[in-house]
Design a protein around this motif. Structure first.
Motif, short mmCIF file in Angstrom:
data_model
loop_
_atom_site.label_atom_id
_atom_site.label_comp_id
_atom_site.label_asym_id
_atom_site.label_seq_id
_atom_site.Cartn_x
_atom_site.Cartn_y
_atom_site.Cartn_z
N SER A 33 1.19 48.98 -27.64
CA SER A 33 2.13 48.05 -28.28
C SER A 33 3.35 47.84 -27.40
N LEU A 34 4.06 46.78 -27.67
CA LEU A 34 5.30 46.51 -26.94
C LEU A 34 6.27 47.68 -27.10
N THR A 73 14.51 48.69 -24.24
CA THR A 73 14.32 48.20 -25.60
C THR A 73 13.21 47.14 -25.54
N SER A 74 12.74 46.73 -26.69
CA SER A 74 11.57 45.84 -26.71
C SER A 74 11.84 44.47 -26.09
N THR A 75 13.03 43.90 -26.27
CA THR A 75 13.29 42.56 -25.73
C THR A 75 13.24 42.52 -24.20
N PRO A 76 13.95 43.40 -23.47
CA PRO A 76 13.82 43.35 -22.02
C PRO A 76 12.41 43.69 -21.52
N CYS A 77 11.72 44.55 -22.23
CA CYS A 77 10.35 44.89 -21.86
C CYS A 77 9.46 43.67 -22.04
N TRP A 78 9.60 42.98 -23.16
CA TRP A 78 8.82 41.76 -23.43
C TRP A 78 9.09 40.71 -22.35
N LYS A 79 10.35 40.56 -21.95
CA LYS A 79 10.71 39.58 -20.92
C LYS A 79 10.04 39.91 -19.59
N ARG A 80 10.00 41.19 -19.25
CA ARG A 80 9.32 41.61 -18.02
C ARG A 80 7.83 41.28 -18.09
N LEU A 81 7.21 41.61 -19.21
CA LEU A 81 5.78 41.33 -19.37
C LEU A 81 5.50 39.82 -19.30
N LYS A 82 6.35 39.05 -19.94
CA LYS A 82 6.20 37.60 -19.95
C LYS A 82 6.31 37.06 -18.51
N GLN A 105 5.34 50.52 -13.37
CA GLN A 105 4.99 51.46 -14.45
C GLN A 105 4.30 50.71 -15.59
N LEU A 106 4.83 49.57 -15.97
CA LEU A 106 4.23 48.78 -17.04
C LEU A 106 2.82 48.35 -16.67
N LEU A 107 2.65 47.89 -15.44
CA LEU A 107 1.33 47.46 -14.99
C LEU A 107 0.34 48.62 -14.97
#
Length: 150
Positions: free
Chosen positions: A19-20, A30-39, A7-9
């Motif tokens: 934005s994140l 939440t933004s932290t787990p989403c950021w970790k996935r993107l990273k 979904q993110l991709l």
């Protein structure tokens, strides 16, 4: 890679400026787990870069040619020279080594036939060993996408 990663991709392929917080909200994170996935997707190379896609017609680049090349020289040295030469041509949008009748194929984007002729002359004068260079021209673009099927 799970459903959320896909979904993110898919969202980033449509709009890499999200934005994140927008991404996280859309996939119920939440933004932290989403950021970790993107990273993780970036570090693994799944996300290789984020770019702006430009409209070629608005930039006066509406002439698309597909150039097919045959050669009798299949040495590694010739291959390297040819690839290095073609990589320096900004008009070449895509470049492939092929199986079948032709050895190589390029998608070339220029302003008009005159500019294509200049590209063609530059190509054939830059590389020895081209046996046959033939081109076809797009009349109309029926589908163009950069989004990969997930």
């Amino acid at each position: 890679m799970d459903r959320i990663d896909k979904q993110l991709l898919a969202m980033l392929q449509k709009d890499s400026t999200l934005s994140l917080n927008e991404l996280a909200e859309a996939v119920n994170l939440t933004s932290t787990p989403c950021w970790k996935r993107l990273k993780k997707l970036e570090e693994s190379g799944v996300i290789s870069q984020r770019v702006a896609l430009l409209d070629p017609e608005r930039l006066g680049l509406s002439f698309i040619a597909f150039v097919m090349v045959k050669t009798s020289d299949h040495s590694h040295e010739w291959y390297q020279r040819f690839v290095n030469t073609v990589e320096d041509f900004p008009e070449v949008m895509e470049f492939y080594r092929m199986a079948g009748e032709y050895d190589y194929m390029m998608k070339v984007l220029v302003k008009d036939m005159k500019n294509f002729d200049q590209f063609y002359k530059k190509l054939v004068n830059s590389v020895d060993g081209l046996n046959n260079v033939t081109s076809t021209f797009a009349m109309e673009s029926l589908k163009y996408t950069t989004a990969l099927p997930l």
